[in-house]
Design an enzyme around this catalytic site. Structure first.
Site, PDB file in Angstrom:
ATOM      1  N   LYS A   1      28.237  40.635  38.731  1.00 15.96           N
ATOM      2  CA  LYS A   1      27.532  41.187  38.715  1.00 15.96           C
ATOM      3  C   LYS A   1      26.793  42.085  37.284  1.00 15.96           C
ATOM      4  CE  LYS A   1      26.794  45.735  40.138  1.00 15.96           C
ATOM      5  NZ  LYS A   1      27.113  47.463  40.998  1.00 15.96           N
TER       6      LYS A   1
ATOM      7  N   ARG B   1      21.561  55.242  45.642  1.00 13.25           N
ATOM      8  CA  ARG B   1      23.129  55.375  46.565  1.00 13.25           C
ATOM      9  C   ARG B   1      23.246  55.749  48.523  1.00 13.25           C
ATOM     10  NH1 ARG B   1      26.119  52.122  43.252  1.00 13.25           N
ATOM     11  NH2 ARG B   1      27.365  53.195  41.691  1.00 13.25           N
TER      12      ARG B   1
ATOM     13  N   ARG C   1      45.050  37.649  36.064  1.00  8.81           N
ATOM     14  CA  ARG C   1      44.942  37.369  35.494  1.00  8.81           C
ATOM     15  C   ARG C   1      45.600  38.276  33.886  1.00  8.81           C
ATOM     16  NH1 ARG C   1      38.680  40.087  35.841  1.00  8.81           N
ATOM     17  NH2 ARG C   1      39.919  41.802  35.991  1.00  8.81           N
TER      18      ARG C   1
ATOM     19  N   ARG D   1      46.482  44.146  32.373  1.00  8.52           N
ATOM     20  CA  ARG D   1      45.489  45.026  32.145  1.00  8.52           C
ATOM     21  C   ARG D   1      46.268  45.885  33.673  1.00  8.52           C
ATOM     22  NH1 ARG D   1      39.390  44.360  32.098  1.00  8.52           N
ATOM     23  NH2 ARG D   1      39.641  46.104  32.645  1.00  8.52           N
TER      24      ARG D   1
ATOM     25  N   ARG E   1      39.007  50.664  44.277  1.00 12.40           N
ATOM     26  CA  ARG E   1      37.104  50.089  44.274  1.00 12.40           C
ATOM     27  C   ARG E   1      36.444  49.372  45.216  1.00 12.40           C
ATOM     28  NH1 ARG E   1      38.735  46.594  39.219  1.00 12.40           N
ATOM     29  NH2 ARG E   1      40.022  47.496  37.909  1.00 12.40           N
TER      30      ARG E   1
END
Ligand SMILES: [Zn+2]
Length: 218
Positions: free
Chosen positions: A14, A88, A127, A161, A172
């Site tokens: 995004k 929202r 990743r 990470r 998430r």
């Protein structure tokens, strides 16, 4: 002048698309989180109010966020706006209509970057980067040529990470669904929701968004 809402979970690209629309079309990216931080730092009237609320540990009210968006829209000589993180709730969606209407604007599209959750988990959790030169790799999509050795600098140390793990990604996604669930039906009823394949390449996603903005899709 096009005014759009951009929806998409973390990892759907995004931010990349919003940055591109700003650069290519002169649209402004109104990310609620960024705007709040900037207004507080700049000490605008709304920023001072928001700071006091946040210091009390309270959530910034719809009225403050609306005022902040209004402040931005009035200050910008933009060619359109991208709303990100607002609205929202159905109540906020109605507030946004009023805000836009007061400025002779209207909402044109709600663009949703749709992702496949399992595929997103695979992408994000795979990743890793070279600890020495920072080159980015991926277990499945871009492994090192020699296992355990950086293609660029030959280092054998790599970093992952800590938040690139499956549980974080799924949490998430859940948060994202909880945030968008109240507003998608509102905009679906108005016929404004357009879905884009968020799993496609950056260029493909860009092409799909452009086709919507240029009125080339129904
Ligand atoms: Zn390296």
């Amino acid at each position: 002048m096009l005014n759009i809402i951009l929806l998409g979970p973390p990892g759907a690209g995004k931010g990349t698309q919003a940055a591109r629309l700003q650069a290519e079309r002169g649209m402004i990216h109104l990310s609620t989180g960024d705007m709040l931080r900037e207004a507080v730092a700049a000490g605008t009237p709304v920023g001072i109010e928001a700071k006091a609320v946040m210091e009390r540990g309270e959530l910034v009210s719809d009225a403050i966020v609306s005022a902040l968006i209004g402040e931005r829209l009035d200050a910008a000589a933009d060619k359109g706006a991208i709303f990100d993180g607002f609205p929202r709730t159905g109540h906020q969606a109605e507030a946004l209509e009023i805000l836009l209407g007061q400025r002779g604007r209207q909402l044109d599209h709600v663009i949703e970057l749709v992702v496949d959750e399992d595929e997103l988990v695979k992408r994000i959790t795979g990743r890793f980067t070279c600890a020495k030169c920072g080159t980015g790799y991926h277990d499945s999509f871009r492994p090192t040529k020699v296992p355990g050795v950086c293609d660029v600098c030959g280092s054998t140390e790599f970093k992952r990470r800590p938040d690139d793990n499956e549980q974080t990604v799924r949490t998430r996604m859940e948060e994202y669904r909880a945030k968008t669930a109240p507003i998608l039906p509102f905009y679906e009823a108005k016929g404004l929701v357009r879905q884009v394949d968020g799993m496609a390449s950056i260029d493909e996603v860009a092409a799909q968004i452009d086709a919507i903005l240029d009125g080339q899709t129904p």
